[in-house]
Design a protein around this motif. Structure first.
Motif, PDB file in Angstrom:
ATOM      1  N   SER A 183     102.551  62.808   9.016  1.00 16.09           N
ATOM      2  CA  SER A 183     101.333  62.770   9.824  1.00 16.09           C
ATOM      3  C   SER A 183     100.190  62.115   9.050  1.00 16.09           C
ATOM      4  O   SER A 183      99.438  61.316   9.610  1.00 16.09           O
ATOM      5  CB  SER A 183     100.958  64.189  10.232  1.00 16.09           C
ATOM      6  OG  SER A 183      99.728  64.206  10.887  1.00 16.09           O
ATOM      7  N   SER A 188     100.644  58.308   8.983  1.00 11.48           N
ATOM      8  CA  SER A 188     100.904  57.626  10.254  1.00 11.48           C
ATOM      9  C   SER A 188      99.865  56.552  10.600  1.00 11.48           C
ATOM     10  O   SER A 188     100.212  55.506  11.138  1.00 11.48           O
ATOM     11  CB  SER A 188     101.006  58.634  11.395  1.00 11.48           C
ATOM     12  OG  SER A 188      99.775  59.289  11.568  1.00 11.48           O
ATOM     13  N   GLU A 189      98.606  56.794  10.310  1.00 14.87           N
ATOM     14  CA  GLU A 189      97.578  55.816  10.679  1.00 14.87           C
ATOM     15  C   GLU A 189      97.544  54.628   9.720  1.00 14.87           C
ATOM     16  O   GLU A 189      97.769  53.502  10.104  1.00 14.87           O
ATOM     17  CB  GLU A 189      96.210  56.490  10.728  1.00 14.87           C
ATOM     18  CG  GLU A 189      96.027  57.365  11.938  1.00 14.87           C
ATOM     19  CD  GLU A 189      94.633  57.943  12.000  1.00 14.87           C
ATOM     20  OE1 GLU A 189      93.695  57.286  11.515  1.00 14.87           O
ATOM     21  OE2 GLU A 189      94.504  59.047  12.532  1.00 14.87           O
ATOM     22  N   LYS A 190      97.227  54.913   8.483  1.00 11.87           N
ATOM     23  CA  LYS A 190      97.168  53.855   7.476  1.00 11.87           C
ATOM     24  C   LYS A 190      98.408  53.979   6.594  1.00 11.87           C
ATOM     25  O   LYS A 190      98.475  54.816   5.708  1.00 11.87           O
ATOM     26  CB  LYS A 190      95.896  53.995   6.637  1.00 11.87           C
ATOM     27  CG  LYS A 190      95.705  52.865   5.673  1.00 11.87           C
ATOM     28  CD  LYS A 190      94.426  52.998   4.886  1.00 11.87           C
ATOM     29  CE  LYS A 190      94.320  51.858   3.892  1.00 11.87           C
ATOM     30  NZ  LYS A 190      93.186  52.029   3.013  1.00 11.87           N
TER      31      LYS A 190
END
Length: 112
Positions: free
Chosen positions: A28, A31-33
């Motif tokens: 988690s 997940s974005e960067k």
């Protein structure tokens, strides 16, 4: 890999080695960067967690009166987890003995 990438992904990589739930938290966090260093250690920790659950489930049929079966399992898992955690803390990307290369191949899509 440059030092900046390693430092940015170090906390996520370390988190991935916190038992089984740490892998989910680290996935988690990553997940974005996406961070290549963190992804590498997430794949290592995921393979180790799956191995731990699979072998642990298999050995759960044995009673606690059989330390000659359970002790080597716990010792091996402790050494592998310690090794993975050490390499994450020290900023290294070395595969775990026996299972590391397989984990990288099987889970190559995670964090890619």
């Amino acid at each position: 890999m440059d030092i900046k990438t390693i430092e940015e992904g170090k906390s996520t990589a370390i988190t991935s080695y916190i038992l089984v739930v740490g892998v989910l938290i680290a996935m988690s966090m990553n997940s974005e960067k996406r961070n290549a260093f963190a992804s590498y250690h997430i794949r290592q920790a995921l393979g180790l967690s799956i191995l731990f659950v699979a072998i642990g489930y298999t050995l759960s049929g044995f009673s606690a009166d059989a330390p000659e079966i359970l002790l080597p399992f716990w010792l091996c898992m402790t050494v592998l987890w310690g090794y993975g955690l050490y390499t994450a803390i020290s900023g290294q990307m070395r595969p775990m003995p026996i299972i590391g290369t397989l984990c990288q191949k099987v889970f190559k899509t995670i964090g890619a």
